[in-house]
Design a protein around this motif. Structure first.
Motif, PDB file in Angstrom:
ATOM      1  N   THR A 160      40.661  45.011  35.506  1.00  0.00           N
ATOM      2  CA  THR A 160      40.550  43.719  36.192  1.00  0.00           C
ATOM      3  C   THR A 160      41.425  42.678  35.490  1.00  0.00           C
ATOM      4  O   THR A 160      41.796  42.853  34.332  1.00  0.00           O
ATOM      5  CB  THR A 160      39.086  43.224  36.187  1.00  0.00           C
ATOM      6  OG1 THR A 160      38.641  43.155  34.829  1.00  0.00           O
ATOM      7  CG2 THR A 160      38.174  44.163  36.979  1.00  0.00           C
ATOM      8  N   GLU A 161      41.743  41.621  36.179  1.00  0.00           N
ATOM      9  CA  GLU A 161      42.564  40.523  35.649  1.00  0.00           C
ATOM     10  C   GLU A 161      43.934  41.017  35.193  1.00  0.00           C
ATOM     11  O   GLU A 161      44.511  40.492  34.235  1.00  0.00           O
ATOM     12  CB  GLU A 161      41.858  39.812  34.474  1.00  0.00           C
ATOM     13  CG  GLU A 161      40.497  39.237  34.806  1.00  0.00           C
ATOM     14  CD  GLU A 161      40.548  38.247  35.956  1.00  0.00           C
ATOM     15  OE1 GLU A 161      41.550  37.524  36.080  1.00  0.00           O
ATOM     16  OE2 GLU A 161      39.601  38.239  36.763  1.00  0.00           O
ATOM     17  N   LYS A 199      48.779  41.297  39.552  1.00  0.00           N
ATOM     18  CA  LYS A 199      48.921  39.977  40.183  1.00  0.00           C
ATOM     19  C   LYS A 199      50.388  39.743  40.538  1.00  0.00           C
ATOM     20  O   LYS A 199      50.708  39.213  41.602  1.00  0.00           O
ATOM     21  CB  LYS A 199      48.406  38.874  39.249  1.00  0.00           C
ATOM     22  CG  LYS A 199      46.893  38.870  39.117  1.00  0.00           C
ATOM     23  CD  LYS A 199      46.416  37.801  38.133  1.00  0.00           C
ATOM     24  CE  LYS A 199      44.900  37.898  37.936  1.00  0.00           C
ATOM     25  NZ  LYS A 199      44.407  37.010  36.879  1.00  0.00           N
ATOM     26  N   ASP A 216      38.677  38.554  50.927  1.00  0.00           N
ATOM     27  CA  ASP A 216      39.024  37.387  50.114  1.00  0.00           C
ATOM     28  C   ASP A 216      39.904  37.853  48.944  1.00  0.00           C
ATOM     29  O   ASP A 216      40.097  39.061  48.742  1.00  0.00           O
ATOM     30  CB  ASP A 216      37.771  36.630  49.648  1.00  0.00           C
ATOM     31  CG  ASP A 216      36.893  37.461  48.723  1.00  0.00           C
ATOM     32  OD1 ASP A 216      37.425  38.320  47.984  1.00  0.00           O
ATOM     33  OD2 ASP A 216      35.666  37.267  48.752  1.00  0.00           O
ATOM     34  N   ASP A 217      40.427  36.886  48.187  1.00  0.00           N
ATOM     35  CA  ASP A 217      41.413  37.222  47.151  1.00  0.00           C
ATOM     36  C   ASP A 217      40.863  38.214  46.120  1.00  0.00           C
ATOM     37  O   ASP A 217      41.563  39.143  45.728  1.00  0.00           O
ATOM     38  CB  ASP A 217      41.872  35.945  46.423  1.00  0.00           C
ATOM     39  CG  ASP A 217      42.803  35.119  47.305  1.00  0.00           C
ATOM     40  OD1 ASP A 217      43.186  35.614  48.389  1.00  0.00           O
ATOM     41  OD2 ASP A 217      43.133  33.979  46.915  1.00  0.00           O
ATOM     42  N   ASP A 218      39.611  38.007  45.695  1.00  0.00           N
ATOM     43  CA  ASP A 218      39.042  38.879  44.663  1.00  0.00           C
ATOM     44  C   ASP A 218      38.902  40.313  45.163  1.00  0.00           C
ATOM     45  O   ASP A 218      39.243  41.272  44.459  1.00  0.00           O
ATOM     46  CB  ASP A 218      37.656  38.368  44.227  1.00  0.00           C
ATOM     47  CG  ASP A 218      37.781  37.128  43.353  1.00  0.00           C
ATOM     48  OD1 ASP A 218      38.921  36.794  42.953  1.00  0.00           O
ATOM     49  OD2 ASP A 218      36.744  36.486  43.091  1.00  0.00           O
ATOM     50  N   ALA A 219      38.408  40.449  46.393  1.00  0.00           N
ATOM     51  CA  ALA A 219      38.200  41.789  46.952  1.00  0.00           C
ATOM     52  C   ALA A 219      39.539  42.478  47.197  1.00  0.00           C
ATOM     53  O   ALA A 219      39.678  43.690  47.004  1.00  0.00           O
ATOM     54  CB  ALA A 219      37.398  41.703  48.240  1.00  0.00           C
ATOM     55  N   MET A 254      42.282  41.925  45.443  1.00  0.00           N
ATOM     56  CA  MET A 254      42.824  42.349  44.146  1.00  0.00           C
ATOM     57  C   MET A 254      42.124  43.612  43.655  1.00  0.00           C
ATOM     58  O   MET A 254      42.758  44.525  43.118  1.00  0.00           O
ATOM     59  CB  MET A 254      42.679  41.208  43.121  1.00  0.00           C
ATOM     60  CG  MET A 254      43.250  41.510  41.747  1.00  0.00           C
ATOM     61  SD  MET A 254      44.953  42.165  41.732  1.00  0.00           S
ATOM     62  CE  MET A 254      45.894  40.755  42.300  1.00  0.00           C
ATOM     63  N   LYS A 255      40.807  43.690  43.881  1.00  0.00           N
ATOM     64  CA  LYS A 255      40.067  44.900  43.485  1.00  0.00           C
ATOM     65  C   LYS A 255      40.626  46.118  44.228  1.00  0.00           C
ATOM     66  O   LYS A 255      40.825  47.183  43.642  1.00  0.00           O
ATOM     67  CB  LYS A 255      38.577  44.714  43.817  1.00  0.00           C
ATOM     68  CG  LYS A 255      37.679  45.857  43.392  1.00  0.00           C
ATOM     69  CD  LYS A 255      36.218  45.450  43.575  1.00  0.00           C
ATOM     70  CE  LYS A 255      35.249  46.479  42.993  1.00  0.00           C
ATOM     71  NZ  LYS A 255      35.124  47.684  43.806  1.00  0.00           N
ATOM     72  N   ASP A 289      36.517  47.035  33.932  1.00  0.00           N
ATOM     73  CA  ASP A 289      36.232  45.616  34.171  1.00  0.00           C
ATOM     74  C   ASP A 289      36.124  44.897  32.826  1.00  0.00           C
ATOM     75  O   ASP A 289      35.182  45.125  32.055  1.00  0.00           O
ATOM     76  CB  ASP A 289      34.916  45.483  34.964  1.00  0.00           C
ATOM     77  CG  ASP A 289      34.662  44.041  35.409  1.00  0.00           C
ATOM     78  OD1 ASP A 289      34.865  43.121  34.585  1.00  0.00           O
ATOM     79  OD2 ASP A 289      34.257  43.845  36.570  1.00  0.00           O
TER      80      ASP A 289
END
Ligand SMILES: [Zn+2]
Length: 223
Positions: free
Chosen positions: A99-100, A105, A141-144, A146-147, A184
């Motif tokens: 993650t991150e 990104k 959404d952005d988080d989902a 990216m996941k 994560d």
């Protein structure tokens, strides 16, 4: 003295003596259980996450935990994979995203990489994952989203791995197993790809049978 140099002195004085026997044994050779391919990101500590000692993981790290598909030209990943699988005969390969991830990104927003031409070119090896994510994740959404990209990138790099002759040969012999993970950073969770269900599951669930066998084995030893 920088912190990391002071750390070497502490390692030599405090940590090494406790494991001297292990280090002396390792000087005679290595027999790692897994080739572990992950991102260079400083927040990933492979030995801590997997609770392994020196000698247990053969590690390749790069921006985005990428495995370029095999070609006739040689790169660091190509040579390391070949050595790990064909010479050391390592029985497992793990591709571990996280993650991150700055690389992922960047892959999602390549326009922001104009000043980083090498990063942009390198992330071209993740393009199929980006395209799949745009296709399947348009409503997320952005988080989902990216996941989804983190997971699709791991799956894509597993596919690239299979193009390497050493990997293909070992798979054909039934001597190699591939694993796709996402770590994560915030929660310590690790999800593992299940090719049969087409889903990522927690490592505890994905490897439940093996973990139980392991636990039963250690009970056996204790008794
Ligand atoms: Zn990363």
């Amino acid at each position: 003295m920088p912190r990391f140099a002071a750390g070497v002195v502490r390692f030599q004085e405090e940590v090494y003596p406790e494991k001297q026997e292990l280090f002396e044994r390792l000087a005679r050779g290595q027999s790692p259980e897994a080739l572990f391919i992950t991102c260079s990101d400083s927040r990933i500590e492979t030995a801590m996450i997997t609770q392994t000692d020196p000698g247990e993981l053969f590690i390749c790290r790069n921006a985005g935990n990428i495995v370029p598909p095999h070609t006739t030209s040689t790169g660091a990943m190509t040579a390391s994979i070949e050595f790990a699988v064909a010479a050391l005969r390592i029985p497992h390969v793990v591709v571990c995203g996280h993650t991150e991830c700055g690389a992922m990104k960047g892959a999602m927003n390549p326009d922001g990489l104009a000043a980083l031409p090498h990063v942009r070119e390198w992330l071209g090896y993740a393009k199929a994952a980006v395209d799949i994510t745009h296709e399947l994740g348009a409503d997320l959404d952005d988080d989902a989203r990216m996941k989804m990209l983190l997971e699709q990138n791991v799956i894509l790099q597993l596919q690239h791995l299979k193009t390497h002759p050493a990997v293909a040969t070992a798979l054909a012999r039934g001597a190699l197993r591939l694993h796709g993970w996402v770590y994560d950073i915030r929660t310590g969770g690790v999800d593992a790809w299940n090719e049969e269900t087409g889903r990522f599951e927690s490592v505890a669930d994905r490897y439940a049978a093996e973990v139980a066998k392991h636990a039963a084995g250690s009970h056996g030893c204790a008794a």
